[in-house]
Structure formats: structure tokens, C-alpha cells
Motif scaffolding. Structure first.
Motif, mmCIF file in Angstrom:
data_model
loop_
_atom_site.group_PDB
_atom_site.id
_atom_site.type_symbol
_atom_site.label_atom_id
_atom_site.label_comp_id
_atom_site.label_asym_id
_atom_site.label_seq_id
_atom_site.Cartn_x
_atom_site.Cartn_y
_atom_site.Cartn_z
ATOM 1 N N GLU A 84 -17.426 -5.532 -2.858
ATOM 2 C CA GLU A 84 -17.718 -5.894 -1.509
ATOM 3 C C GLU A 84 -17.758 -7.337 -1.490
ATOM 4 O OE1 GLU A 84 -21.291 -4.232 -0.040
ATOM 5 O OE2 GLU A 84 -20.468 -2.132 -0.240
ATOM 6 N N LEU A 85 -18.090 -8.268 -2.457
ATOM 7 C CA LEU A 85 -18.433 -9.598 -2.070
ATOM 8 C C LEU A 85 -17.603 -10.505 -3.138
ATOM 9 C CD1 LEU A 85 -22.468 -9.801 -2.047
ATOM 10 C CD2 LEU A 85 -20.652 -9.353 -0.196
ATOM 11 N N VAL A 134 -28.920 -16.027 -6.173
ATOM 12 C CA VAL A 134 -27.562 -16.871 -6.524
ATOM 13 C C VAL A 134 -28.096 -18.532 -6.278
ATOM 14 C CG1 VAL A 134 -26.049 -15.207 -5.884
ATOM 15 C CG2 VAL A 134 -26.870 -16.639 -4.151
ATOM 16 N N PRO A 135 -27.331 -19.317 -7.041
ATOM 17 C CA PRO A 135 -27.876 -20.462 -6.983
ATOM 18 C C PRO A 135 -27.404 -21.193 -5.400
ATOM 19 C CG PRO A 135 -26.062 -20.261 -8.354
ATOM 20 C CD PRO A 135 -26.499 -18.934 -8.063
ATOM 21 N N GLU A 136 -26.335 -20.768 -5.146
ATOM 22 C CA GLU A 136 -25.866 -21.334 -3.636
ATOM 23 C C GLU A 136 -25.047 -20.171 -2.923
ATOM 24 O OE1 GLU A 136 -21.897 -23.539 -5.163
ATOM 25 O OE2 GLU A 136 -23.919 -24.657 -5.006
ATOM 26 N N ARG A 137 -24.998 -20.282 -1.680
ATOM 27 C CA ARG A 137 -24.243 -19.668 -0.517
ATOM 28 C C ARG A 137 -22.674 -19.592 -1.267
ATOM 29 N NH1 ARG A 137 -24.990 -21.084 5.701
ATOM 30 N NH2 ARG A 137 -23.256 -19.779 6.023
ATOM 31 N N GLU A 184 -30.632 -19.976 -3.444
ATOM 32 C CA GLU A 184 -31.807 -20.961 -3.488
ATOM 33 C C GLU A 184 -32.466 -21.690 -2.318
ATOM 34 O OE1 GLU A 184 -30.973 -23.453 -6.684
ATOM 35 O OE2 GLU A 184 -31.039 -22.020 -8.363
ATOM 36 N N SER A 185 -31.609 -21.720 -1.306
ATOM 37 C CA SER A 185 -31.914 -22.355 0.003
ATOM 38 C C SER A 185 -32.556 -21.413 1.097
ATOM 39 C CB SER A 185 -30.601 -23.112 0.702
ATOM 40 O OG SER A 185 -29.470 -22.032 0.708
ATOM 41 N N GLU A 186 -32.890 -20.034 0.425
ATOM 42 C CA GLU A 186 -33.552 -19.128 1.171
ATOM 43 C C GLU A 186 -32.619 -18.460 2.310
ATOM 44 O OE1 GLU A 186 -37.346 -20.509 1.970
ATOM 45 O OE2 GLU A 186 -38.050 -19.755 0.091
ATOM 46 N N GLU A 187 -31.374 -18.257 2.141
ATOM 47 C CA GLU A 187 -30.351 -17.604 3.040
ATOM 48 C C GLU A 187 -29.966 -16.159 2.259
ATOM 49 O OE1 GLU A 187 -27.668 -20.707 4.990
ATOM 50 O OE2 GLU A 187 -27.811 -20.969 3.005
ATOM 51 N N VAL A 188 -30.172 -15.180 3.081
ATOM 52 C CA VAL A 188 -29.641 -13.743 2.628
ATOM 53 C C VAL A 188 -28.521 -13.401 3.167
ATOM 54 C CG1 VAL A 188 -31.084 -12.389 4.428
ATOM 55 C CG2 VAL A 188 -30.807 -11.476 2.286
ATOM 56 N N LEU A 189 -27.735 -12.738 2.494
ATOM 57 C CA LEU A 189 -26.353 -12.266 2.971
ATOM 58 C C LEU A 189 -26.505 -10.642 3.330
ATOM 59 C CD1 LEU A 189 -23.229 -12.869 3.103
ATOM 60 C CD2 LEU A 189 -23.224 -11.891 0.752
ATOM 61 N N LEU A 190 -25.890 -10.642 4.465
ATOM 62 C CA LEU A 190 -25.779 -9.166 5.145
ATOM 63 C C LEU A 190 -24.496 -8.868 5.643
ATOM 64 C CD1 LEU A 190 -29.332 -9.150 7.288
ATOM 65 C CD2 LEU A 190 -28.961 -8.184 5.058
ATOM 66 N N TRP A 237 -24.269 -15.160 6.232
ATOM 67 C CA TRP A 237 -25.539 -15.577 5.797
ATOM 68 C C TRP A 237 -26.456 -15.723 6.663
ATOM 69 C CZ3 TRP A 237 -26.578 -15.753 0.605
ATOM 70 C CH2 TRP A 237 -25.306 -15.811 -0.450
ATOM 71 N N TRP A 238 -27.555 -15.566 6.463
ATOM 72 C CA TRP A 238 -28.768 -15.601 7.609
ATOM 73 C C TRP A 238 -29.997 -16.303 6.704
ATOM 74 C CZ3 TRP A 238 -28.545 -13.413 12.343
ATOM 75 C CH2 TRP A 238 -27.624 -12.535 12.661
ATOM 76 N N SER A 239 -30.603 -17.234 7.611
ATOM 77 C CA SER A 239 -31.774 -18.001 6.996
ATOM 78 C C SER A 239 -33.298 -17.172 7.124
ATOM 79 C CB SER A 239 -31.927 -19.126 7.820
ATOM 80 O OG SER A 239 -32.494 -18.918 9.136
#
Length: 122
Positions: free
Chosen positions: A59-60, A96-99, A17-23, A118-120
Motif C-alpha cells: 500500500e505504501l 517513521v523518522p519523517e514523512r 517524528e513531526s507528529e503527522e499520521v498517514l491515512l 498525511w494529517w497533523s
């Protein structure tokens, strides 16, 4: 047709929700590392949704998970070591709601993974 192995795969754009993507940073056999979205190949007879849920768990450590919409489909050709792979991929949004702290449970895949980050969106 280009010779090679056909592979169907699913990938997740895991977005907080804080606009971070997991790579995931993966070492390619004989090649430079690459950043990619989590996911992987489908097992015979497995649906895209079931396969993606399995991959996200392996994986996660992410389970249960609600899948969002299909965002993108692509076909591409790549080298994985000595193999040429013709891959068809589907990318799904996974909000996801949060990292969270990823926990990889697949030991074989863990050998190729260098980093999960996590990347912004910036």
C-alpha cells in the motif's frame, strides 16, 4: 451470531517524528468514501506482524519497517458492497523518522484508493 464473513486484519498508525499520521481514503462499494489507517486482511496462516509488513509494502512502498507496539484491538461489523463482514483488527504503531511519499504497488487495491494523505495530530 450475526451472519457474515469472518476476517482478521491488521492496521498501522504510521506516525512521523513531526507528529503527522498517514491515512488512506477508500471508496466502499456502493457507499461513501472513508478515511482509514493503512493495512488489510491477513492471508491464511500469516502472522499479524508479517501481514502488516506485507500490507505496508503493497500500500505504501514502505519496507523494511520496524513495527512498534500493539495499540488497540477491536471487533466490528461492516458492509462491503453486498457482504457483511465480522472483522477482528489489530492496530500497531509504525514510527517513521519523517514523512515520505507513499507508492502503492497493488493494482487491485489501488482501484479503491482515492487518496493517501498525511494529517497533523492537531
Amino acid at each position: 451470531m450475526v451472519p457474515g464473513e469472518d476476517r482478521h486484519a491488521v492496521r498501522a498508525v504510521v506516525l512521523s517524528e513531526s507528529e503527522e499520521v498517514l491515512l488512506v481514503r477508500v471508496r466502499r462499494p456502493g457507499g461513501a468514501p472513508v478515511w482509514m489507517t493503512p493495512g488489510g486482511g491477513l492471508l491464511p496462516g500469516e502472522s499479524s506482524e508479517s501481514g502488516l509488513r506485507r500490507e505496508l509494502h503493497e500500500e505504501l512502498g514502505l519496507a523494511p519497517v520496524a513495527l512498534g507496539p500493539l495499540l488497540w484491538q477491536r471487533r466490528h461489523l461492516f458492509q462491503w458492497g453486498a457482504k457483511t463482514v465480522r472483522q477482528y483488527e489489530e492496530f500497531f504503531l509504525v514510527p517513521v523518522p519523517e514523512r515520505f511519499e507513499p507508492r502503492m504497488s497493488d493494482e487491485v487495491e489501488a482501484e479503491a484508493v482515492e487518496e493517501l494523505r498525511w494529517w497533523s495530530l492537531d
